[in-house]
Design an enzyme around this catalytic site. Structure first.
Site, short mmCIF file in Angstrom:
data_model
loop_
_atom_site.label_atom_id
_atom_site.label_comp_id
_atom_site.label_asym_id
_atom_site.label_seq_id
_atom_site.Cartn_x
_atom_site.Cartn_y
_atom_site.Cartn_z
N CYS A 138 -61.15 4.53 46.61
CA CYS A 138 -61.97 4.53 45.41
C CYS A 138 -61.12 4.79 44.17
O CYS A 138 -59.91 5.00 44.24
CB CYS A 138 -63.04 5.62 45.50
N ILE A 181 -65.79 2.00 53.04
CA ILE A 181 -65.05 1.88 54.31
C ILE A 181 -65.84 2.51 55.45
O ILE A 181 -65.96 1.95 56.53
CB ILE A 181 -63.66 2.55 54.19
#
Length: 630
Positions: free
Chosen positions: A2, A52
């Protein structure tokens, strides 16, 4: 993986929402799947998410059940399932299956000490309304980045990348002189500095707590490498593989397609081999070769792929990759002169076509002494240990001064650098050995104004300080320690993070699992370099797993023929460099000296390609950042 941003206003002010959203959107490449924002009383967080694990349940910023604590987080906690079970036994209940919620709950249970329990890569921020404190943390090895600054009015800002911070309103971008000297010497700006005055990186294995009411800042180191404690004894190759395989298996946990880089070197090949025997389906692998046969290792990668039956894809690097120069300046923000960033950027793009997570072999050379410079350093150490510095400095210093620099001569005739190294302390010599632009070249490139502004500062000052921290350690362990504190986070991990995130690809590095690193650095240093062969203990361990042709071949770096490119396809970049008013108007570089450097390289009198590439990337980066000198 991120991107995170944040602003904390001193006093009773409120964060401008448009400014924070703009800062966050500038790093949308780090997380194109989702965004989120928190706006509180004088504190705000921004988040861009690359989903993810638990794509539906891991939205950020994430709040505690009572909404008094909020988290924005970049990374992966690989032992989150184990921590979750421990926290559930302590009475906590979970709404999601994400590692984000485990991290937040860990903070609620253990406070600042939660970082000691994490096994992974991370940079995160927690705003705690109960204490009115902002808590920042970065992983032990510096795999994930975190920049921050305290502005003149007391406002505190942070972000995953420098481009977000400089977008905050009213920022003055002033060049940091000692960081420029570091960059010209090393090819990167080492932590905790940045190229801009007043902007810093949170060092690896550190936390920073900022009190909103008082403005007080407390920085704390929560972990460090131990290279001084005596070695654990005889190494066991089987134990090495067992420990590394566990680290690899932890990094194969994902809810999205996963693969690996495969250069054909021993590190990435081992990672692929261990992945293959823990996955029922063929592993997706990819590599970047070169259209220059002298630099091409794609055949070795194909050999490993055939050995393990992977789905392998290959692209070739060429002089056309010079078209990426402006892109590199945008991707890295700060000047960054590691030429392998070009093929790294390409291989990340190639990987992202098939997978969202890729494992890499980074860290093996630092951990097990695979670089050729380690072997040379140890040979020099033999001489340094026998002759006092007071004798070596004048004798070898004089020899180094008069001996010609023979760039194109056979290795045994290029003694100038060896003489110069023997005239220095161990830490000084190691700094020179890793320099992109040696002292002699920087000395003539700089103007007198630049020399005056440095006040005697030299990049080897940091190397000497780090060497003093581990006084009494084996000489090889000392320089490995220096690399773990400088080159690994500043160059290798920065290169991979920015190149991968530019393509929204998460890269995981099992060889830098901190438990594996702790164990590896406790092995006998003599097992790392044996009979002049680097990475000996690692090669012993993978014998029988990898083909002998991979284990026994000479090491080659992830390199490109930049010296010839700059004399041919990229020669126009040198012409532009000589006319760069931005670079020359800084008052740092001497125009005539720069012209001579270019001329010597183009006429093949000398090979200055590392220095010239550093200058090209500096010029491009300062243009993008719009930096002033004073």
């Amino acid at each position: 993986m991120c991107g995170i941003t944040g602003v904390m206003i001193a006093g009773d002010g409120q964060v401008d929402q448009a400014s924070l959203r703009h800062m966050t959107n500038l790093i949308a490449h780090r997380g194109p799947d989702d965004d989120g924002f928190f706006f509180g009383a004088g504190v705000a967080f921004g988040h861009r998410r690359l989903s993810i694990i638990d794509a539906e349940g891991g939205h950020q910023p994430m709040f505690s059940p009572d909404e008094r604590v909020v988290l924005t987080y970049n990374g992966e906690i690989y032992n989150f399932q184990q921590l979750r079970r421990e926290l559930e036994n302590l009475g906590h209940r979970f709404k999601t299956s994400s590692d984000t919620e485990v991290l937040l709950t860990s903070y609620l249970e253990w406070g600042a000490d939660c970082v000691n329990r994490f096994r992974g890569m991370f940079a995160f921020a927690v705003w705690d309304t109960r204490t009115q404190e902002l808590f920042l943390a970065r992983d032990r090895l510096g795999i994930k980045p975190l920049y921050y600054s305290t502005l003149p009015d007391g406002t505190f800002i942070f972000a995953s990348e420098l481009k977000s911070l400089v977008a905050y309103p009213g920022i003055r971008k002033k060049l940091r002189i000692d960081a420029l000297e570091d960059y010209m010497a090393l090819g990167y700006v080492p932590d905790p500095k940045s190229i801009l005055d007043g902007f810093d990186k949170l060092p690896p294995a550190h936390t920073l707590t900022v009190n909103k009411v008082t403005g007080q800042q407390r920085m704390r180191a929560y972990w460090n490498l131990d290279v001084v404690t005596p070695a654990v004894g005889d190494e066991q190759p089987g134990e090495l593989i067992e420990r590394l395989e566990e680290a690899v298996k932890l990094r194969m946990i994902a809810d999205v397609p996963l693969g690996s880089f495969l250069s054909g070197g021993i590190d990435s090949s081992t990672v692929v081999g261990l992945m293959s025997r823990n996955n029922p389906d063929p592993i997706e692998t990819c590599a970047i070769g070169s259209d220059d046969p002298l630099f091409d290792e794609s055949g070795h990668a194909q050999l490993v792929s055939d050995h393990f039956g992977t789905h392998h894809r290959l692209r070739l690097a060429s002089a056309r990759d010079g078209e990426l120069i402006d892109t590199m300046a945008e991707v890295y923000d700060e000047p960054f002169a590691d030429m392998s960033a070009l093929p790294t950027y390409r291989v990340c793009a190639l990987a992202r076509e098939k997978v969202k997570v890729a494992l890499s072999g980074d860290g093996g050379d630092e951990l097990f002494a695979g670089y050729r410079r380690y072997r040379f350093h140890m040979m020099e150490e033999e001489l340094r240990s026998r002759v006092p510095l007071a004798i070596r400095r004048p004798i070898f210093g004089a020899l180094g001064a008069i001996y010609p620099k023979l760039d194109r001569a056979p290795q045994f005739l290029r003694a100038k650098s060896t003489f110069e190294a023997l005239a220095r302390t161990s830490a000084e010599a190691y700094c020179q050995s890793v320099s992109k632009t040696p002292d002699s070249v920087r000395l003539r490139l700089y103007t007198q104004k630049m020399h005056n502004r440095l006040f005697g500062y030299h990049p080897h000052d940091r190397f000497k300080k780090l060497a003093a921290e581990v006084h009494g350690a084996h000489p090889l362990s000392v320089v490995q320690y220096i690399d773990f504190k400088t080159y690994l986070p500043g160059d290798i991990l920065t290169k991979v993070d920015r190149a991968s995130m530019a393509h929204s690809l998460e890269v995981r590095v099992p060889l830098l699992d901190h438990k594996f690193v702790e164990w590896g650095l406790r092995l006998d240093p003599e097992s790392r370099i044996r009979d002049g062969v680097g990475k000996a203990v690692f090669k012993d361990a993978v014998r029988g797993i990898l083909p002998d042709a991979i284990i026994d071949r000479p090491k080659k770096g992830f390199d490109i023929p930049m010296a010839s490119w700059l004399r041919a396809e990229l020669a126009p970049e040198l012409a532009k460099l000589q006319q760069s008013e931005r670079l020359l108007d800084l008052g740092v570089f001497d125009r005539k000296a720069l012209g001579k450097l270019v001329d010597e390289h183009l006429t093949e009198k000398r090979d200055h390609h590392t220095s010239l590439w550093s200058l090209i990337m500096l010029d491009k980066s300062l243009e993008r950042l719009d930096v002033s000198y004073s």
